[in-house]
Design an enzyme around this catalytic site. Sequence first.
Site, mmCIF file in Angstrom:
data_model
loop_
_atom_site.group_PDB
_atom_site.id
_atom_site.type_symbol
_atom_site.label_atom_id
_atom_site.label_comp_id
_atom_site.label_asym_id
_atom_site.label_seq_id
_atom_site.Cartn_x
_atom_site.Cartn_y
_atom_site.Cartn_z
ATOM 1 N N ILE A 102 0.830 -1.202 0.000
ATOM 2 C CA ILE A 102 0.000 0.000 0.000
ATOM 3 C C ILE A 102 0.865 1.253 0.000
ATOM 4 O O ILE A 102 1.985 1.246 0.504
ATOM 5 C CB ILE A 102 -0.965 -0.012 1.228
ATOM 6 C CG1 ILE A 102 -1.930 1.171 1.192
ATOM 7 C CG2 ILE A 102 -0.206 -0.126 2.527
ATOM 8 C CD1 ILE A 102 -3.045 1.098 2.250
ATOM 9 N N CYS A 103 0.309 2.319 -0.586
ATOM 10 C CA CYS A 103 0.910 3.650 -0.584
ATOM 11 C C CYS A 103 2.160 3.684 -1.466
ATOM 12 O O CYS A 103 2.082 3.414 -2.652
ATOM 13 C CB CYS A 103 1.189 4.092 0.855
ATOM 14 S SG CYS A 103 1.608 5.839 1.036
ATOM 15 N N ALA A 104 3.309 3.987 -0.909
ATOM 16 C CA ALA A 104 4.557 4.007 -1.681
ATOM 17 C C ALA A 104 5.134 2.608 -1.855
ATOM 18 O O ALA A 104 5.904 2.355 -2.785
ATOM 19 C CB ALA A 104 5.581 4.904 -0.991
ATOM 20 N N TYR A 123 0.471 5.174 -4.229
ATOM 21 C CA TYR A 123 0.310 6.581 -3.885
ATOM 22 C C TYR A 123 0.663 7.420 -5.113
ATOM 23 O O TYR A 123 1.586 7.083 -5.857
ATOM 24 C CB TYR A 123 1.239 6.932 -2.716
ATOM 25 C CG TYR A 123 0.957 8.286 -2.115
ATOM 26 C CD1 TYR A 123 -0.088 8.464 -1.225
ATOM 27 C CD2 TYR A 123 1.744 9.389 -2.457
ATOM 28 C CE1 TYR A 123 -0.355 9.709 -0.676
ATOM 29 C CE2 TYR A 123 1.481 10.634 -1.918
ATOM 30 C CZ TYR A 123 0.434 10.792 -1.030
ATOM 31 O OH TYR A 123 0.157 12.023 -0.494
#
Length: 184
Positions: A102-104, A123
């Site tokens: 998740i995200c970066a 992200y």
Amino acid sequence: MSKIAICMADGCEEIEALTVVDILRRAGITIDMLSINDTLTVTGSHAIEFKADKLITEVTTDDYDGIVLPGGMPGTTNLESNTYVQNGVKTFAKEGKLVAAICAAPSILGRNGVAAGKKVTSYPGFDGAFKRANYIEEAVVVDGNLITSRGMGTAIDFALAILEYLRDKNEAVEMAEKIIYLYV
């Protein structure tokens, strides 16, 4: 019964990490928080300290059915520079086991080739890491054993998608109802 590893690095996004742990434990799924540090103490990107269950050096990929990478900075950089994380992610992907980020953190999967030929998200601003993947701007993207998500605001959706992958859609929907969350 599934057993999942979530890799914890200093600088990780606390909500992205602990939401997954919370949701899976509520569902009765074993999830071990693995510190990539030399100690069990991990300090998140917002200076929140928490204690992992084990050191990553104490386990093997054979111990788990899947791996989760939370994002955050410099947590993602710390995960990416860790040999155990890199080898583990590649092994899980090769064996067809769950790989979730998740995200970066999905950018790690783009740069190490695990996301090649797969649909992914991350992200905003990390899409450049996915030159050999099909990048999609959706909250959560599931492609086979690979689950990726956008960021802190999608952490519950991400955790429920992992639950759905490990169990089924009905159980994810029931969990969402229990925590008063709309999951579609």
